[in-house]
Design an enzyme around this catalytic site. Structure first.
Site, PDB file in Angstrom:
ATOM      1  N   THR A  72      38.761  52.113  60.582  1.00  0.00           N
ATOM      2  CA  THR A  72      38.914  53.515  60.981  1.00  0.00           C
ATOM      3  C   THR A  72      38.398  53.742  62.395  1.00  0.00           C
ATOM      4  O   THR A  72      39.074  54.361  63.226  1.00  0.00           O
ATOM      5  CB  THR A  72      38.171  54.438  59.995  1.00  0.00           C
ATOM      6  OG1 THR A  72      38.834  54.399  58.732  1.00  0.00           O
ATOM      7  CG2 THR A  72      38.161  55.877  60.496  1.00  0.00           C
ATOM      8  N   ASN A 152      48.923  50.457  52.807  1.00  0.00           N
ATOM      9  CA  ASN A 152      47.819  50.408  51.842  1.00  0.00           C
ATOM     10  C   ASN A 152      48.195  50.932  50.461  1.00  0.00           C
ATOM     11  O   ASN A 152      47.534  50.623  49.470  1.00  0.00           O
ATOM     12  CB  ASN A 152      46.617  51.200  52.374  1.00  0.00           C
ATOM     13  CG  ASN A 152      46.973  52.625  52.746  1.00  0.00           C
ATOM     14  OD1 ASN A 152      47.823  52.857  53.613  1.00  0.00           O
ATOM     15  ND2 ASN A 152      46.340  53.600  52.119  1.00  0.00           N
ATOM     16  N   SER A 200      39.193  45.243  59.127  1.00  0.00           N
ATOM     17  CA  SER A 200      37.997  45.664  58.412  1.00  0.00           C
ATOM     18  C   SER A 200      37.527  44.552  57.494  1.00  0.00           C
ATOM     19  O   SER A 200      38.326  43.970  56.759  1.00  0.00           O
ATOM     20  CB  SER A 200      38.285  46.934  57.596  1.00  0.00           C
ATOM     21  OG  SER A 200      37.109  47.510  57.118  1.00  0.00           O
ATOM     22  N   ALA A 201      36.228  44.256  57.525  1.00  0.00           N
ATOM     23  CA  ALA A 201      35.701  43.133  56.743  1.00  0.00           C
ATOM     24  C   ALA A 201      35.839  43.341  55.246  1.00  0.00           C
ATOM     25  O   ALA A 201      36.104  42.390  54.505  1.00  0.00           O
ATOM     26  CB  ALA A 201      34.229  42.909  57.100  1.00  0.00           C
ATOM     27  N   THR A 242      23.344  49.612  68.054  1.00  0.00           N
ATOM     28  CA  THR A 242      22.748  48.344  67.632  1.00  0.00           C
ATOM     29  C   THR A 242      23.688  47.606  66.688  1.00  0.00           C
ATOM     30  O   THR A 242      24.186  48.180  65.715  1.00  0.00           O
ATOM     31  CB  THR A 242      21.405  48.590  66.923  1.00  0.00           C
ATOM     32  OG1 THR A 242      20.529  49.267  67.820  1.00  0.00           O
ATOM     33  CG2 THR A 242      20.777  47.279  66.478  1.00  0.00           C
ATOM     34  N   CYS A 326      40.704  56.643  50.584  1.00  0.00           N
ATOM     35  CA  CYS A 326      40.171  57.525  51.623  1.00  0.00           C
ATOM     36  C   CYS A 326      40.597  58.973  51.428  1.00  0.00           C
ATOM     37  O   CYS A 326      40.014  59.873  52.024  1.00  0.00           O
ATOM     38  CB  CYS A 326      40.639  57.042  52.997  1.00  0.00           C
ATOM     39  SG  CYS A 326      40.045  55.378  53.387  1.00  0.00           S
TER      40      CYS A 326
END
Length: 375
Positions: A72, A152, A200-201, A242, A326
């Site tokens: 996203t 999807n 996306s993992a 980070t 989603c």
């Protein structure tokens, strides 16, 4: 025991991914941006190793990989990050499709409200976009073409190779949302004419909360993206914050395993699909977008069966959905199935089964019995 058949929403973690995440969460926990000591250097090395592995899946250099919080965010950077360039070059035309994920449609709608002109390509009955329609939509002021790889909801695989052929003579940037195909449908994503790839993992057996935007060079120049977030110099200044080293390391291992095993995984997924379709045959289902669908997805409806009732009836047997995770809280009809011109009953009755190589074999007899009681 309930069998999980909602892998298009998220996938289980590979055991090796869990192991590497534990290492960088508990033992090597340093900030990859800490350059003054060995702990930070170890973390940075882990990030760079993962960056290389993520890029290799699509044939990209590790310097092309920008880590994000998921597909996203990658979609948002790819689309909204082009705004300044498009305005400055007076190329404010975008081409996309009506079957994209909301993570593409909503950023594009935002630009549309700001004066961009958008052409929305409609799918054919098989759930795929026609490359001829893309060719007809191209204009001199087209800056961006954004077309997903695998849908999807239906699993329909879009004809990206043909779209690439259409775009060879045009300088528009080509963005592909590959959330559902990264590490599964591998070869076409290696085409260098695809400028931007979002992945996306957690759709490829890695952790939630991390993904990547691949920003390839074209004639030695990258897509001229501007940051949409500010506050640090990480990821070449394009995505501050980070870096979650443990998640990135997990993504790297997931990518490595996908590249190594995607063919065998596909064989397993195809077998599950064949078993599912054989079992469902007695219910005379109407399949949606399955002619060119990925091996791990089945979208269908059964005459007289409402999807919400079916999901309740299947509890304790299989866990499935009736659309995108989603947007599941909105209970609105699927924009994908509506764009495919399905009937109202087909849209309201549509079920999505999605699985992976780690999925246990469901009790298909129990599935068909439960569904038959609703007819």
């Amino acid at each position: 025991m309930t069998v999980y058949l909602d892998c298009n929403a998220t996938t289980p973690l590979e055991p090796e991914v869990i192991d590497i995440m534990k290492k960088y969460l508990c033992d090597e926990f340093a900030n990859a941006g800490s350059r003054t000591h060995e702990f930070g250097n170890i973390a940075k090395a882990a990030v760079e190793q993962a960056r290389e592995k993520v890029g290799l899946v699509v044939g990209a250099d590790k310097s092309d990989v920008i880590f994000t919080s998921g597909a996203t965010e990658a979609n948002n950077i790819a689309i909204l990050g082009l705004e300044a360039f498009a305005v400055a070059s007076e190329k404010m035309h975008i081409i996309t499709t009506t079957i994209e994920h909301k993570a593409v449609l909503e950023p594009i709608a935002h630009l549309e409200q700001k004066g961009f002109d958008v052409t929305y390509l409609e799918p054919e009955p098989d759930g795929r976009i026609s490359p001829l329609d893309l060719a007809a939509a191209l204009r001199a002021d087209t800056c961006l073409v954004s077309i997903m790889h695998v849908n999807n909801e239906t699993g329909a695989i879009q004809p990206l190779s043909e779209c690439v052929d259409v775009l060879k003579a045009h300088d528009a940037y080509f963005h592909v949302d590959a959330a559902q195909s990264y590490g599964k449908e591998v070869d076409v994503l290696k085409n260098p004419r695809i400028d931007l790839i979002s992945c996306s993992a957690h759709k490829v057996y890695g952790p939630k909360g991390v993904g990547a935007l691949i920003n390839r060079r074209r004639k030695y120049k990258r897509v001229p993206l501007s940051p949409i977030l500010f506050g640090g110099g990480q990821e070449r200044g394009l995505r501050p914050g980070t870096l979650p080293v443990h998640q990135i390391a997990g993504f790297g291992v997931a990518a490595e395993l996908a590249l190594k095993h995607y063919k065998n995984r596909t064989v397993r997924c195809e077998q599950i699909k064949q078993d599912a379709m054989s079992a469902l045959e007695v219910l005379s289902p109407n399949y949606h977008g399955q002619e060119y669908a990925i091996a791990s997805t089945l979208n269908f409806s059964i005459e007289g069966v409402n999807s919400e009732a079916a999901i309740v009836a299947l509890k304790g047997i299989i866990a499935v959905s009736n659309g995108s995770a989603c947007t599941s809280s909105s209970y609105s009809p699927s924009h994908v199935l509506e764009a495919m011109k399905l009937t109202e009953d087909e849209v309201e009755g549509a079920l999505r089964f999605s699985w992976c190589h780690l999925t246990e074999t469901p009790n298909w007899s129990a599935v068909t019995t439960a569904l038959s009681r609703l007819i």
